[in-house]
Design a protein around this motif. Sequence first.
Motif, short mmCIF file in Angstrom:
data_model
loop_
_atom_site.label_atom_id
_atom_site.label_comp_id
_atom_site.label_asym_id
_atom_site.label_seq_id
_atom_site.Cartn_x
_atom_site.Cartn_y
_atom_site.Cartn_z
N MET A 1 44.10 43.95 45.09
CA MET A 1 42.49 44.22 45.77
C MET A 1 42.10 45.37 45.76
O MET A 1 42.03 46.47 46.52
N GLN A 2 40.45 46.14 44.92
CA GLN A 2 39.93 47.14 44.65
C GLN A 2 39.52 47.55 45.73
O GLN A 2 39.66 48.38 47.03
N SER A 3 39.03 46.25 46.67
CA SER A 3 37.97 46.43 47.92
C SER A 3 37.99 44.99 48.09
O SER A 3 37.77 44.06 46.88
N SER A 4 36.93 44.73 48.69
CA SER A 4 36.19 43.32 49.19
C SER A 4 36.08 42.67 48.32
O SER A 4 35.62 41.41 48.72
N LYS A 5 35.15 43.48 47.74
CA LYS A 5 34.08 43.03 45.80
C LYS A 5 34.57 42.92 44.85
O LYS A 5 33.45 42.90 44.07
N MET A 6 35.54 43.29 44.31
CA MET A 6 36.11 43.90 43.22
C MET A 6 37.32 43.74 43.45
O MET A 6 38.65 44.27 43.93
N LEU A 7 38.21 43.77 42.19
CA LEU A 7 39.86 43.19 41.85
C LEU A 7 40.00 43.87 40.53
O LEU A 7 39.43 44.45 39.58
N ARG A 8 41.36 44.55 40.74
CA ARG A 8 41.32 45.86 40.11
C ARG A 8 43.37 45.25 39.58
O ARG A 8 43.89 44.69 40.64
N CYS A 9 43.18 44.08 38.05
CA CYS A 9 44.14 43.88 37.55
C CYS A 9 44.79 45.06 36.39
O CYS A 9 44.47 45.71 36.33
N ARG A 10 46.31 45.22 36.82
CA ARG A 10 47.46 46.60 35.99
C ARG A 10 47.91 45.17 34.60
O ARG A 10 48.57 44.29 35.35
N LEU A 11 47.78 45.61 33.79
CA LEU A 11 48.51 44.73 32.66
C LEU A 11 49.23 45.54 31.79
O LEU A 11 48.85 46.38 31.42
N ASN A 12 50.16 45.27 30.98
CA ASN A 12 50.99 45.92 30.63
C ASN A 12 51.16 45.02 28.95
O ASN A 12 51.22 43.85 28.86
N PRO A 13 52.15 45.61 28.31
CA PRO A 13 52.40 44.71 26.69
C PRO A 13 52.88 43.19 27.50
O PRO A 13 53.64 42.22 26.69
N GLY A 14 54.17 43.53 28.01
CA GLY A 14 54.88 42.83 28.65
C GLY A 14 54.47 41.64 29.72
O GLY A 14 55.00 40.77 29.79
N SER A 15 53.73 41.87 29.79
CA SER A 15 53.17 41.11 30.96
C SER A 15 52.82 40.03 30.89
O SER A 15 51.67 40.33 29.92
#
Length: 206
Positions: A1-15
């Motif tokens: 959770m970046q904040s209660s109103k924003m989601l942060r998703c980390r991606l890489n080529p193998g995910s």
Amino acid sequence: MQSSKMLRCRLNPGSPEIVAAQGVMVAYQGQMDFAYQGSGGGMRMLKKIASGEGGDLMKVRGEGEVFLARQAHNIFLIELEGEAITLNTGSLLAFDGSLRWDIRAIGNVGVIAGGLFNLYLEGSGTVAVTSDGPPMLLDCSQQPTYVDPHAAVCWSPNLTPTLKNDFKMSSLIGRGSGESFQLGFYGPGFVVVQPSEGVPGSRFIG
């Protein structure tokens, strides 16, 4: 959770890829690819055509971070471990691409009621859900629970909501005829409700 109103998703080529509702990407850093998800063909395609639902999804792949939000709504996460959840698609933000999904009608009334369809998710992974305001969890085990269709966010997969029609109430509460129908939940399980009935004139599932 970046904040209660924003989601942060980390991606890489193998995910694994992320499946998100179209229009919820607000920013990203790195190299990202956004592609229309489609319905997957077969019966799911027929359901999409009949209901108009399930088509507003996109696959997200790449390397970096992508930020997702929907109209400054609250976001909460559901971790599924070989489990399932039924979701109002208007409340969907994103889910892990490893999860299986399907479009389902509420009983046999979906087409008749003009759009009473939902999204069924099953497997192991994370689901990001939005709520227009702080969500409330109601236990349906002890007594029947009735919810305005626009306020229902998600519910236990074993619960099959039915339509309750109360014309007497329609002239006394809320937006009139729009609230003459409620979703009735019966049996062991829960339903999550948002403190909002959505945009007036909007469809139940969007």
